[in-house]
Enzyme design. Structure first.
Site, PDB file in Angstrom:
ATOM      1  CB  SER A 156      -0.981   0.042   1.502  1.00 32.17           C
ATOM      2  OG  SER A 156      -1.076   1.101   1.237  1.00 32.17           O
ATOM      3  N   GLY A 210      -8.678   4.112   7.812  1.00 33.12           N
ATOM      4  CA  GLY A 210      -8.102   5.369   8.216  1.00 33.12           C
ATOM      5  C   GLY A 210      -6.820   5.981   8.200  1.00 33.12           C
ATOM      6  CG  PHE A 211      -4.882   6.734  10.245  1.00 39.09           C
ATOM      7  CD1 PHE A 211      -5.188   7.948  10.452  1.00 39.09           C
ATOM      8  CD2 PHE A 211      -6.742   6.247  11.411  1.00 39.09           C
ATOM      9  CE1 PHE A 211      -5.849   8.581  10.475  1.00 39.09           C
ATOM     10  CE2 PHE A 211      -6.986   7.934  11.349  1.00 39.09           C
ATOM     11  CZ  PHE A 211      -6.759   9.436  11.393  1.00 39.09           C
ATOM     12  N   GLY A 212      -2.777   3.567   8.095  1.00 42.54           N
ATOM     13  CA  GLY A 212      -1.588   2.762   8.027  1.00 42.54           C
ATOM     14  C   GLY A 212      -1.175   3.165   9.289  1.00 42.54           C
ATOM     15  CG  MET A 234     -11.531  -3.208   5.606  1.00 44.25           C
ATOM     16  SD  MET A 234     -10.526  -2.857   4.827  1.00 44.25           S
ATOM     17  CE  MET A 234      -8.713  -1.650   6.369  1.00 44.25           C
ATOM     18  CG  HIS A 258      -9.351  -0.006  -0.123  1.00 48.31           C
ATOM     19  ND1 HIS A 258      -8.481  -0.162   1.625  1.00 48.31           N
ATOM     20  CD2 HIS A 258     -10.510   0.057   0.573  1.00 48.31           C
ATOM     21  CE1 HIS A 258      -9.475  -0.524   2.634  1.00 48.31           C
ATOM     22  NE2 HIS A 258     -10.810   0.208   1.674  1.00 48.31           N
ATOM     23  CG  MET A 290      -8.804   7.408   3.550  1.00 46.22           C
ATOM     24  SD  MET A 290      -7.558   6.784   4.487  1.00 46.22           S
ATOM     25  CE  MET A 290      -6.470   5.417   4.951  1.00 46.22           C
ATOM     26  CG  HIS A 343      -4.388  -1.873  -1.184  1.00 41.27           C
ATOM     27  ND1 HIS A 343      -4.894  -2.665  -1.355  1.00 41.27           N
ATOM     28  CD2 HIS A 343      -4.011  -0.455  -0.391  1.00 41.27           C
ATOM     29  CE1 HIS A 343      -6.072  -1.998  -0.507  1.00 41.27           C
ATOM     30  NE2 HIS A 343      -5.541  -0.742   0.391  1.00 41.27           N
ATOM     31  CG  MET A 396     -11.315   3.116   3.182  1.00 39.80           C
ATOM     32  SD  MET A 396      -9.530   2.953   3.717  1.00 39.80           S
ATOM     33  CE  MET A 396      -8.643   3.550   2.613  1.00 39.80           C
ATOM     34  CG  ASP A 405      -5.858  -2.715   3.859  1.00 40.52           C
ATOM     35  OD1 ASP A 405      -5.412  -2.135   4.297  1.00 40.52           O
ATOM     36  OD2 ASP A 405      -5.826  -1.877   2.658  1.00 40.52           O
ATOM     37  N   GLY A 406      -5.065  -3.943   6.364  1.00 41.15           N
ATOM     38  CA  GLY A 406      -4.141  -3.492   7.847  1.00 41.15           C
ATOM     39  C   GLY A 406      -3.656  -4.237   9.021  1.00 41.15           C
ATOM     40  N   GLY A 407      -2.647  -3.625   9.645  1.00 38.63           N
ATOM     41  CA  GLY A 407      -1.129  -4.720   9.892  1.00 38.63           C
ATOM     42  C   GLY A 407      -1.251  -5.761  10.182  1.00 38.63           C
ATOM     43  CG  ASP A 420      -5.007   2.120   1.093  1.00 41.67           C
ATOM     44  OD1 ASP A 420      -5.834   1.984   1.504  1.00 41.67           O
ATOM     45  OD2 ASP A 420      -3.990   2.371   1.569  1.00 41.67           O
TER      46      ASP A 420
END
Ligand code: DX5
Ligand code: ZN
Length: 221
Positions: free
Chosen positions: A8, A142-144, A137, A66, A37, A33, A68, A175-177, A35
């Site tokens: 991402s 909202g945040f990396g 998700m 993606h 937003m 990827h 958002m 996606d995320g962490g 993002d």
């Protein structure tokens, strides 16, 4: 099944975006990827068609966009024109989900749906045939750089069962962490496409990190 790694660019250095993308390409990334937003669906603002177009000029890899955003349908035409290959919209932002998915495919892109951590997987039962990608998700968007929510593993398994039961060949993305400590569990739970922002771009050697993340999935194959 082979794993796909999708860095991402949210965590990339935008002063050197072309170089950062080149590192991903050289490192064997499968997708890029992106993002988007809007500061409304999520409490953060990023970028739109202009950046998609810029990334398109840097690589031939599929661009996994993606969204958002609220009213995602406003952006389908311009994002596909800018070079998006996949457009993923949020279930929570799309009361007319089936119509939007059909429209994305009509424009020649692949259509995805993302689910926030609190949205039941079963809400997608009636659109499985309209999906090329299901994104679970693994943080609140909202945040990396956020921490992976452990409960997500159950949700990935549930999504895998749902896709398999319906004979769907849609990608199952997380996606995320997603990082060295979480990626193998996601793979074992049935995910095949791993978004990684911070894990790749904050690593001392992003190219090597992509390979390391991939290897962690193959070790448990
Ligand atoms: C979060 C975005 C992610 C983000 C992931 O809302 O959808 O794609 O870039 O970043 P990491 O991998 O750092 O959690
Ligand atoms: Zn994302």
């Amino acid at each position: 099944m082979t794993v796909r790694i999708a860095p991402s660019i949210l965590s990339a250095d935008f002063a050197r975006l072309g170089d950062e993308i080149a590192l991903c390409v050289d490192g064997g990334a499968d997708w890029i990827h992106i993002d988007v937003m809007d500061g409304c669906f999520v409490p953060n603002l990023t970028y739109g068609a202009k950046v998609i177009e810029t990334v398109r000029r840097c690589t031939t890899l599929p661009l996994d966009v993606h969204l958002m955003v609220v009213e995602p349908e406003k952006y389908f035409d311009s994002f596909v024109k800018a070079g998006a290959d996949l457009l993923t919209i949020h279930q929570e932002a799309a009361p007319h989900l089936q119509r939007h998915l059909a429209r994305i495919r009509e424009l020649g892109a692949r259509a995805g749906v993302a689910l926030n951590p609190s949205t039941p997987v079963a809400t997608l039962t009636d659109v499985i045939d309209d999906l090329d990608l299901l994104l679970v998700m693994t943080v609140n968007p909202g945040f990396g750089g956020q921490r992976f929510i452990p409960r997500s593993l159950h949700r990935i398994r549930e999504a895998r069962l749902l896709l398999d039961a319906r004979g769907s060949r849609a990608a199952l993305e997380v996606d995320g962490g997603v990082a060295r400590d979480t990626i193998a569990a996601c793979w074992r739970a049935g995910a095949d496409t791993m978004v990684a922002g911070n894990a790749v771009f904050a690593a001392p050697d992003p190219k090597a990190e992509i390979a390391a993340l991939r290897a962690m999935c193959h070790e448990v194959a």
